[in-house]
Design a protein around this motif. Structure first.
Motif, PDB file in Angstrom:
ATOM      1  N   GLU A  84      -5.071  -5.666   6.857  1.00 37.95           N
ATOM      2  CA  GLU A  84      -5.865  -4.509   7.266  1.00 37.95           C
ATOM      3  C   GLU A  84      -5.137  -3.707   8.335  1.00 37.95           C
ATOM      4  O   GLU A  84      -5.216  -2.480   8.375  1.00 37.95           O
ATOM      5  CB  GLU A  84      -7.231  -4.978   7.774  1.00 37.95           C
ATOM      6  CG  GLU A  84      -8.178  -3.836   8.021  1.00 37.95           C
ATOM      7  CD  GLU A  84      -9.605  -4.282   8.279  1.00 37.95           C
ATOM      8  OE1 GLU A  84     -10.461  -3.405   8.372  1.00 37.95           O
ATOM      9  OE2 GLU A  84      -9.865  -5.493   8.383  1.00 37.95           O
ATOM     10  N   GLN A  88      -3.306   1.171   6.228  1.00 36.38           N
ATOM     11  CA  GLN A  88      -3.352   2.630   6.321  1.00 36.38           C
ATOM     12  C   GLN A  88      -1.973   3.229   6.544  1.00 36.38           C
ATOM     13  O   GLN A  88      -1.604   4.210   5.908  1.00 36.38           O
ATOM     14  CB  GLN A  88      -4.313   3.066   7.436  1.00 36.38           C
ATOM     15  CG  GLN A  88      -4.661   4.538   7.379  1.00 36.38           C
ATOM     16  CD  GLN A  88      -5.355   4.916   6.074  1.00 36.38           C
ATOM     17  OE1 GLN A  88      -6.351   4.322   5.691  1.00 36.38           O
ATOM     18  NE2 GLN A  88      -4.820   5.898   5.378  1.00 36.38           N
ATOM     19  N   LYS A  89      -1.167   2.594   7.413  1.00 38.47           N
ATOM     20  CA  LYS A  89       0.176   3.112   7.677  1.00 38.47           C
ATOM     21  C   LYS A  89       1.056   3.009   6.429  1.00 38.47           C
ATOM     22  O   LYS A  89       1.769   3.948   6.095  1.00 38.47           O
ATOM     23  CB  LYS A  89       0.825   2.372   8.842  1.00 38.47           C
ATOM     24  CG  LYS A  89       2.226   2.918   9.151  1.00 38.47           C
ATOM     25  CD  LYS A  89       2.882   2.226  10.301  1.00 38.47           C
ATOM     26  CE  LYS A  89       4.243   2.733  10.661  1.00 38.47           C
ATOM     27  NZ  LYS A  89       5.020   3.451   9.721  1.00 38.47           N
ATOM     28  N   ASP A  92      -0.112   5.657   3.913  1.00 35.51           N
ATOM     29  CA  ASP A  92       0.264   6.988   4.405  1.00 35.51           C
ATOM     30  C   ASP A  92       1.774   7.223   4.269  1.00 35.51           C
ATOM     31  O   ASP A  92       2.208   8.294   3.836  1.00 35.51           O
ATOM     32  CB  ASP A  92      -0.151   7.170   5.863  1.00 35.51           C
ATOM     33  CG  ASP A  92      -1.644   7.337   6.043  1.00 35.51           C
ATOM     34  OD1 ASP A  92      -2.360   7.547   5.041  1.00 35.51           O
ATOM     35  OD2 ASP A  92      -2.108   7.242   7.199  1.00 35.51           O
ATOM     36  N   TYR A 135     -11.443  -0.899  -2.184  1.00 36.81           N
ATOM     37  CA  TYR A 135     -11.080  -2.078  -1.406  1.00 36.81           C
ATOM     38  C   TYR A 135     -11.729  -3.316  -1.995  1.00 36.81           C
ATOM     39  O   TYR A 135     -12.878  -3.280  -2.402  1.00 36.81           O
ATOM     40  CB  TYR A 135     -11.563  -1.959   0.041  1.00 36.81           C
ATOM     41  CG  TYR A 135     -10.961  -0.808   0.790  1.00 36.81           C
ATOM     42  CD1 TYR A 135      -9.701  -0.912   1.349  1.00 36.81           C
ATOM     43  CD2 TYR A 135     -11.649   0.381   0.935  1.00 36.81           C
ATOM     44  CE1 TYR A 135      -9.144   0.137   2.024  1.00 36.81           C
ATOM     45  CE2 TYR A 135     -11.103   1.449   1.616  1.00 36.81           C
ATOM     46  CZ  TYR A 135      -9.847   1.313   2.161  1.00 36.81           C
ATOM     47  OH  TYR A 135      -9.304   2.361   2.837  1.00 36.81           O
TER      48      TYR A 135
END
Length: 182
Positions: A84, A88-89, A92, A135
């Motif tokens: 987790e 996101q990184k 992205d 998810y």
């Protein structure tokens, strides 16, 4: 669900020659695999120019020696598997890479090779990243995310093949090659 290894190489074309970045293994670099990359082995033919004379039967078509093929769009499902904290990184960074907006980008034209089906194409570009993210919370310390990306395949014919080298005792893809004389 089978995760397929996919390689993407950023490129730039100045009208005469390609400048290529490194071939990136998405699983190693971004923790992203591919559920399916539906390249068309045999794309659709373009509409041929023709004249329909009012006083004659049929049509008069211009038929070249090679029938030109249409470009096409494909929707691809990607799967992220990681923590987790990094999810996101990684996603992205991957999206910025697809658009050629990452640090040190070579360009936004892509060469893509699917190791599972052994098909690749050049002159591919990212059109759209869907905003929906799925998810799966069933894993203890790992997260799974699925998302879709639409690509345009501008060159539906030129085949991309991998160039292998030996790195740390393993055979790995180091470059994506194609013939530019077509």
């Amino acid at each position: 669900m089978e995760i397929r290894k996919l390689y993407i190489q950023q490129m730039d074309f100045d009208g005469l020659q390609y400048t290529k970045g490194i071939a990136v293994d998405l699983l190693d670099k971004f923790n992203i695999g591919c559920e399916e990359f539906p390249f068309k082995k045999y794309p659709e033919a373009k509409e041929l120019p023709k004249r329909d004379w009012p006083g004659e039967d049929g049509v008069e078509s211009f038929v070249p020696k090679k029938i030109p093929m249409k470009a096409y769009d494909i929707e691809v499902t990607f799967i992220y598997k990681g923590t987790e904290a990094t999810m996101q990184k990684d996603i992205d960074d991957f999206i910025m890479f697809l658009y050629g907006r990452n640090e040190g980008a070579t360009g936004s034209i892509l060469a893509i090779y699917d190791e599972h089906v052994k098909i690749g194409r050049k002159d591919v570009r990212c059109q759209k990243v869907h905003n929906e993210l799925y998810y799966d919370e069933e894993y203890d310390d790992e997260k799974i995310a699925k998302f879709k990306v639409i690509f345009s395949v501008d060159d539906p014919i030129t085949e991309v093949t991998p160039k292998y080298t030996i790195r740390e005792g393993a055979k790995v893809i180091s470059d994506l090659e194609f013939d530019t004389t077509n």
